[in-house]
Design an enzyme around this catalytic site. Structure first.
Site, PDB file in Angstrom:
ATOM      1  N   LYS A 110       0.827  -1.204   0.000  1.00  0.00           N
ATOM      2  CA  LYS A 110       0.000   0.000   0.000  1.00  0.00           C
ATOM      3  C   LYS A 110       0.869   1.265   0.000  1.00  0.00           C
ATOM      4  O   LYS A 110       2.080   1.203   0.177  1.00  0.00           O
ATOM      5  CB  LYS A 110      -0.970  -0.038   1.185  1.00  0.00           C
ATOM      6  CG  LYS A 110      -1.893  -1.269   1.181  1.00  0.00           C
ATOM      7  CD  LYS A 110      -2.914  -1.258   0.046  1.00  0.00           C
ATOM      8  CE  LYS A 110      -3.480  -2.622  -0.300  1.00  0.00           C
ATOM      9  NZ  LYS A 110      -4.410  -3.212   0.631  1.00  0.00           N
TER      10      LYS A 110
HETATM   11  C1  PLP Z   1      -5.405  -4.415   0.856  1.00  0.00           C
HETATM   12  C2  PLP Z   1      -6.882  -4.184   0.942  1.00  0.00           C
HETATM   13  C3  PLP Z   1      -7.612  -4.511   2.098  1.00  0.00           C
HETATM   14  C4  PLP Z   1      -7.012  -5.266   3.237  1.00  0.00           C
HETATM   15  O1  PLP Z   1      -5.964  -4.613   3.832  1.00  0.00           O
HETATM   16  P1  PLP Z   1      -5.082  -5.430   4.940  1.00  0.00           P
HETATM   17  O2  PLP Z   1      -4.373  -4.347   5.666  1.00  0.00           O
HETATM   18  O3  PLP Z   1      -4.192  -6.348   4.180  1.00  0.00           O
HETATM   19  O4  PLP Z   1      -6.054  -6.156   5.803  1.00  0.00           O
HETATM   20  C5  PLP Z   1      -8.943  -4.159   2.146  1.00  0.00           C
HETATM   21  N1  PLP Z   1      -9.562  -3.560   1.116  1.00  0.00           N
HETATM   22  C6  PLP Z   1      -8.907  -3.262  -0.021  1.00  0.00           C
HETATM   23  C7  PLP Z   1      -9.640  -2.568  -1.132  1.00  0.00           C
HETATM   24  C8  PLP Z   1      -7.553  -3.596  -0.153  1.00  0.00           C
HETATM   25  O5  PLP Z   1      -6.917  -3.354  -1.314  1.00  0.00           O
END
Ligand code: PLP
Length: 382
Positions: free
Chosen positions: A184
């Site tokens: 991210k």
């Molecule tokens: C990555 C992601 C998540 C989950 O995030 P984590 O921190 O890995 O639990 C949820 N929603 C979207 C749209 C994502 O891309």
């Protein structure tokens, strides 16, 4: 041009992140403590929300935000079909039912008309996803939810920092959920954040993230702390350790710089692919600012001879590693009984792919991706 390898993503870690984590390792308090508290304060300030509560992931953040909103068995929560699976599984874990609806063809985010059509007396929440970092149709969605007892919980996993009509995502609905997962825009390897202005929700999230204890464990070990605590409801182990929080604090302080680096790549791609009839580019609506988490493009399939999968494979052979965001939720066995009513998502899934996009891409990396994409399009042109 010589063969290169361009990964889909590469985290941007400087000496500052390494020093911050090292400091935590040396100071004797590893789990949730001062670093997490400082991160929460910086995040609330950056987003303009009253509360920010650090947790172990965005999945945990979504789960706790839903529980704080009082979502449970018998309730329905509307989610877009194009998202990561945990947008929907977080709903399942509350005992409620995720109701999967279609997305808009251009921005790939929850279609307000589909949301409205899916409303029932049991609808208690909606989770718009700010796909690729671009804020969803927040005005229309919140207008539909207003006055009906429907909480708007923003899945902001892609969208730090991003804003809609000048307001930060995570402050547009009743709660926001952010991710600091490794790929991210702001990362602590793993981590997440709940944002809200609601005092009661914030208190509930704080308790539920750490076993349902009535006060944070770290306070118990301070000089003025006590070993005694009460448990009022069964909580979870969803807290964020200070090792992660220290890293996230540095990344958060760099977020505009990191976004500008990704925006530079996006501009170069947009310019290079503007005339390509076989590609449909992702839009940049003027009323919102994207975090540029992903660079999605759609293949104009009638114009080329290969499938999306073959196209990705050809890029990979040349060392350019793309990905697909996302497999529609109703394609999974878990949700397949909801298939059949998401034609836009089905069409999107046939032709969408995400090109490499990360802050550390050099101009040569970007040029190489552009050249490989152009060559592949030429090879596949009808
Ligand atoms: C990555 C992601 C998540 C989950 O995030 P984590 O921190 O890995 O639990 C949820 N929603 C979207 C749209 C994502 O891309």
């Amino acid at each position: 041009m010589n063969h290169r390898t361009i990964p889909f993503h590469r985290p941007d870690i400087t000496g500052a992140e390494i020093d911050a984590v090292t400091q935590v390792l040396k100071n004797g308090w590893l789990t949730t403590g001062e670093e997490a508290r400082e991160l929460e304060a910086s995040m609330a300030e950056a987003l303009g929300t009253t509360h920010a509560i650090a947790v172990s992931s965005c999945t945990a953040a979504l789960h706790l935000a839903l529980l704080a909103a009082g979502i449970g068995p018998g309730d329905e929560v509307v989610v877009p079909s194009i998202t990561f699976v945990s947008t929907a599984t977080s709903v399942v874990h509350t005992g409620a039912r995720p109701v999967i609806v279609d997305v808009l063809p251009h921005t790939h985010s929850l279609d307000p008309a589909a949301f409205e059509a899916a409303l029932t007396p049991r609808t208690r929440a909606v989770i718009p996803v700010h796909y690729a970092g671009l804020p969803a149709e927040m005005d229309t969605l919140t207008e539909i939810a207003r006055g009906k007892g429907i909480a708007v919980i923003e899945d902001s996993a892609h969208a730090l920092p991003a804003s809609y009509k000048g307001k930060s995502v995570g402050s547009l609905g009743e709660a926001g959920a952010f991710s600091f997962y490794a790929t991210k825009t702001v990362t602590s390897a793993e981590g997440g954040m709940v944002t809200t202005d609601n005092e009661e929700w914030a208190a509930r999230v704080r308790a539920l993230r750490l076993h349902g204890l009535d006060r944070d464990a770290w306070k118990r070990y301070r000089a003025d702390g006590t070993w005694r605590y009460d448990v009022t409801e069964a909580g979870f182990k969803y807290n964020m350790p200070d090792t992660a929080a220290a890293m996230a604090r540095v990344q958060l302080s760099r977020m505009y710089e990191l976004t500008e680096q990704r925006a530079r790549v996006v501009r170069a791609y947009d310019e290079a692919f503007a005339g390509e009839e076989a590609l449909e580019l992702f839009p940049h609506p003027a009323d919102r600012e994207s975090a540029y988490h992903l660079y999605p493009v759609k293949l104009n399939l009638p114009r080329i001879t290969c499938s999306r999968d073959e196209f990705l494979e050809k890029l990979a052979v040349c060392g350019v590693h793309g990905s697909v965001h996302f497999i529609p939720l109703h394609h999974f066995t878990l949700f397949k009984e909801q298939a059949g009513n998401q034609p836009v998502s089905d069409n999107l899934f046939e032709r969408v792919l995400s090109l490499p996009l990360y802050s550390g891409m050099t101009a040569e990396d970007v040029d190489y991706v552009i050249e490989v994409v152009r060559d592949t399009l030429k090879e596949c042109r009808r």
